[in-house]
Every structure is written in structure tokens, then in C-alpha cells.
Design an enzyme around this catalytic site. Structure first.
Site, PDB file in Angstrom:
ATOM      1  N   GLU A 149     -38.554  10.131   0.605  1.00 27.34           N
ATOM      2  CA  GLU A 149     -38.755  10.529  -0.226  1.00 27.34           C
ATOM      3  C   GLU A 149     -38.992  12.053  -0.668  1.00 27.34           C
ATOM      4  OE1 GLU A 149     -41.081   8.497  -3.624  1.00 27.34           O
ATOM      5  OE2 GLU A 149     -39.915   6.984  -3.016  1.00 27.34           O
ATOM      6  N   ASN A 194     -35.812   7.965   3.580  1.00 33.26           N
ATOM      7  CA  ASN A 194     -35.354   6.952   3.334  1.00 33.26           C
ATOM      8  C   ASN A 194     -35.719   7.573   1.821  1.00 33.26           C
ATOM      9  OD1 ASN A 194     -35.880   3.754   2.711  1.00 33.26           O
ATOM     10  ND2 ASN A 194     -38.001   4.646   2.161  1.00 33.26           N
ATOM     11  N   HIS A 234     -34.875  -0.061  -5.966  1.00 37.81           N
ATOM     12  CA  HIS A 234     -35.979  -0.489  -7.763  1.00 37.81           C
ATOM     13  C   HIS A 234     -34.724  -0.313  -8.509  1.00 37.81           C
ATOM     14  CE1 HIS A 234     -39.653   0.125  -4.516  1.00 37.81           C
ATOM     15  NE2 HIS A 234     -38.893   0.720  -4.251  1.00 37.81           N
ATOM     16  N   GLU A 264     -36.331  -1.362   0.273  1.00 40.06           N
ATOM     17  CA  GLU A 264     -37.455  -1.325  -1.056  1.00 40.06           C
ATOM     18  C   GLU A 264     -36.880  -2.429  -2.568  1.00 40.06           C
ATOM     19  OE1 GLU A 264     -39.905   1.052  -1.630  1.00 40.06           O
ATOM     20  OE2 GLU A 264     -39.656   2.679   0.390  1.00 40.06           O
ATOM     21  N   ASP A 266     -36.278  -4.360  -4.996  1.00 40.15           N
ATOM     22  CA  ASP A 266     -37.040  -5.390  -6.430  1.00 40.15           C
ATOM     23  C   ASP A 266     -35.676  -4.614  -7.952  1.00 40.15           C
ATOM     24  OD1 ASP A 266     -38.382  -3.092  -7.142  1.00 40.15           O
ATOM     25  OD2 ASP A 266     -39.612  -3.454  -6.027  1.00 40.15           O
TER      26      ASP A 266
END
Length: 356
Positions: A149, A194, A234, A264, A266
Site C-alpha cells: 500500500e 502489493n 477488496h 486479499e 473478499d
């Protein structure tokens, strides 16, 4: 706009390494894309069903929080590897590959690190941290999220990166220092940048894709080893996705010779209908559309969800529903039953057509 974290403040290795060796749709279809999950240490220690689910469903396991600075560095001279060691040992004992998350991030820092004031001190602490952590898990953790990030939520001309202690004291070189150090300590490790918001249909999404490509080109031009991009994914249930823009971005990534991982995954379902069955179908459809577009452009080396069961998820706390219903962001429900999302993941990773 803050990130979710700001709001929240060898056999297995060869499977992962070879899953998309040669990078082509035919190769990906012939060998399933490895699937995995991040593992939260509290649930891991206290819930036997959680551990069994990791064994049953995952090819890849990621220590969710236990390799972050905040968990490892309670004080400056001492490293606490207890949680990370537990998860790493479990993964190896059960034939699972490992991803390391993360060596450099502007969040989840212990108080003493936030007090670093000089460039020399920042570089010394960053290099020392990466040397010790990567060396400890050399030969066991094959892939690292080296930098996490780092791209500003809305990049600006001349200011593409987040305002963190590393950026303030080291400038953009903090990215280079991290990758160079990790590569020196473990030359065989796969090194990944990432980040998130590459898929959304917003000006910020397009700008972030450009910054990522520019960053990779700069690292490559300087001869700094970097092997791939991790897309967090996400996915907001109510927001549009720029699948055309995402596919173009992934083809540009491929042209640079870089790998892709979904790291990651979801679904943030706080604005989806309350009915659980309806919500689960919509979440599965969102994951299906996203992953189908990704695989068509560039098959990922792995697909990892940020948690495995709705019983344990950051979404419940950070994006609570107005109706008080429990979040359902993950492939297993709170009772460890597979949801439609799990069927989608199995279909996508095995390269089978919808409905098969």
C-alpha cells in the site's frame, strides 16, 4: 480517503511456483491456480475448526498480521516471531506454500518506529528489519509482499506515493531500498509490490494503475529485482468495476514480464441486500466477474482471500451494515459451510466453464 487498515488501526512452494509457469491460459487450465487464505493468529490458536478449514481448502497460507512491524517489533532491539513461527510451522507441516506479508508498510508500526526522525536512522532500521525477517524464513517463505500500500489513494503529479514516515524520510527510494535488501538476503525469493484499487471505475483507479506501472519500470531500469504485483481485490459489492481498464493494465504488466497474484480477495457487502442467500449470490457474482476478467487477461499465480470464514473478518468491524446483519465477505460462512463464492473460486482456478 483512508484505507481499510487505517480504519482498522518445499513441496507446497513448488506448487505455487509452478502454477502458472509459462503464463498462458492453457497452462493455467491444465493445472489449478493455487488458492489460499490469510490466517489470523487468534482464531488459529483458539478454533480447531479454523485450523481444519485451512488444511482442507488452502494451498497457500499467509500470516495475516504476525509479520507486520507492529507484531514483530514491540521494542526496537527485540523481535517477537512467536505468532509468525506458529503459522509458518503449521503451513510447512501440512504441505502448504507461504506468502510473507509484509516487509514495508506505512501503517501497523510500533510507537518507537513512528519516532524515527532522520534519513540515516530510517534506512538503518528498514534494512536491519528486512535482513533479519527475510533471513529467518529463507527457504520457507518463497514469496514476499515487500512493499504494501505505497501508492497514494488519489495520486497527484509529482506526488504518487503515500505520506508515510518512510516516504517523508527516504523519499521514493524507500521502495528501492526494500526490494534491493530483500533480494540480497534471499536471491531465490519472489518479490511483490502489493496494493489495491486497481479494479475500480474511478479516476483514482486509473491513476493508481499508471503509478504502479511507472514504479515497476523505474525499478527495472535501475536493475532492482521485482517479480510481480499483488492486487488486493477488496471488492465493494455496490461499486462498478473497470474490467476493460483492468485487463489493459494486466496486459501492460505482462509486457513487463511481471507476475500477478490476487492477494486479499473478499467482498465488502455492507450495501448489498440483507437476505443472506441473495447477498451470497451477489457476492459470488462480483467475484466471478472480476476473476474471469483477470484470468482472461493474465492468469494469476495464486488467488488468496483475506480470511476464509465469515466468522473472522475485518469487514464486520470496518464496514458494519446499517441493518445490523453480519458481514458475509468470504467463501465459507460463520459455520464453515461453503458459500457460492467458494464454488466460483473452484471453477475459476480449475478453468472450467460456468455451471460445470
Amino acid at each position: 480517503m483512508p484505507t481499510r487498515r487505517a480504519l482498522l488501526c518445499g513441496g507446497a512452494a513448488s506448487v505455487l511456483a509452478g502454477a502458472v509457469a509459462g503464463s498462458g491460459a492453457a497452462q493455467a487450465a491444465a493445472r489449478p491456480i493455487p488458492f489460499g487464505s490469510a490466517a489470523e493468529i487468534g482464531a488459529f490458536r483458539e478454533d480447531a475448526r479454523y485450523r481444519e478449514a485451512l488444511k482442507r481448502y488452502c494451498d497457500v497460507i499467509v500470516p495475516m498480521n504476525d509479520l507486520k512491524w507492529q507484531a514483530l517489533r514491540h521494542d526496537r532491539p527485540r523481535f517477537d516471531f512467536a505468532g509468525a513461527d506458529e503459522i509458518v510451522a503449521f503451513a510447512i507441516a501440512n504441505g502448504k506454500a507461504l506468502r510473507g506479508h509484509t516487509l514495508l508498510w506505512g501503517e501497523a508500526l510500533p510507537p518507537w518506529a513512528k519516532g524515527i526522525t532522520t534519513r540515516a536512522e530510517a534506512e538503518r532500521e528498514l534494512v536491519n528489519h528486512i535482513e533479519i525477517v527475510v533471513d529467518r524464513y529463507k527457504g520457507r517463505i518463497a514469496t514476499w509482499d515487500v512493499v504494501n500500500e505505497v501508492i497514494k489513494y488519489e495520486p497527484e503529479p509529482g506526488a504518487p506515493y503515500r505520506d508515510t514516515i518512510w516516504q517523508r524520510l527516504l523519499g521514493p527510494e524507500h521502495i528501492e531500498i526494500a526490494f534491493r535488501t530483500a533480494a540480497r538476503v534471499d536471491p531465490k525469493a519472489r518479490l511483490v509490490l502489493n496494493d489495491f484499487l486497481f479494479e475500480e471505475a474511478t479516476p483514482a483507479g486509473a491513476a493508481r494503475r499508471k503509478v504502479a506501472l511507472d514504479t515497476f519500470r523505474r525499478l527495472r531500469d535501475k536493475g532492482i529485482p521485482v517479480h510481480g504485483l499483488g492486487i488486493q481485490a477488496h471488492l465493494y459489492g455496490e461499486k462498478d468495476l473497470d474490467l476493460d481498464g483492468l485487463q489493459h493494465f494486466l496486459r501492460d504488466l505482462d509486457a513487463l514480464g511481471l507476475d500477478l497474484e490476487i492477494t486479499e480477495l473478499d467482498v465488502i457487502d455492507w450495501k448489498l441486500p440483507a437476505d443472506p442467500a441473495r447477498r451470497d449470490k451477489l457476492a459470488a457474482a462480483r467475484v466471478s466477474g472480476f476473476l474471469e476478467a483477470v484470468v482472461a487477461a493474465k492468469p494469476p499465480r495464486a488467488i488468496v482471500t483475506w480470511g476464509l470464514t465469515d466468522r473472522y473478518s475485518w469487514v464486520q468491524d470496518v464496514f458494519p451494515r446499517g441493518d445490523g446483519a453480519r458481514a458475509r465477505p468470504l467463501p465459507l460462512d460463520a459455520d464453515y459451510r461453503p458459500k457460492p463464492m467458494m464454488a466460483v473460486l473452484e471453477r475459476i482456478r480449475r478453468g472450467t466453464a460456468a455451471g460445470k
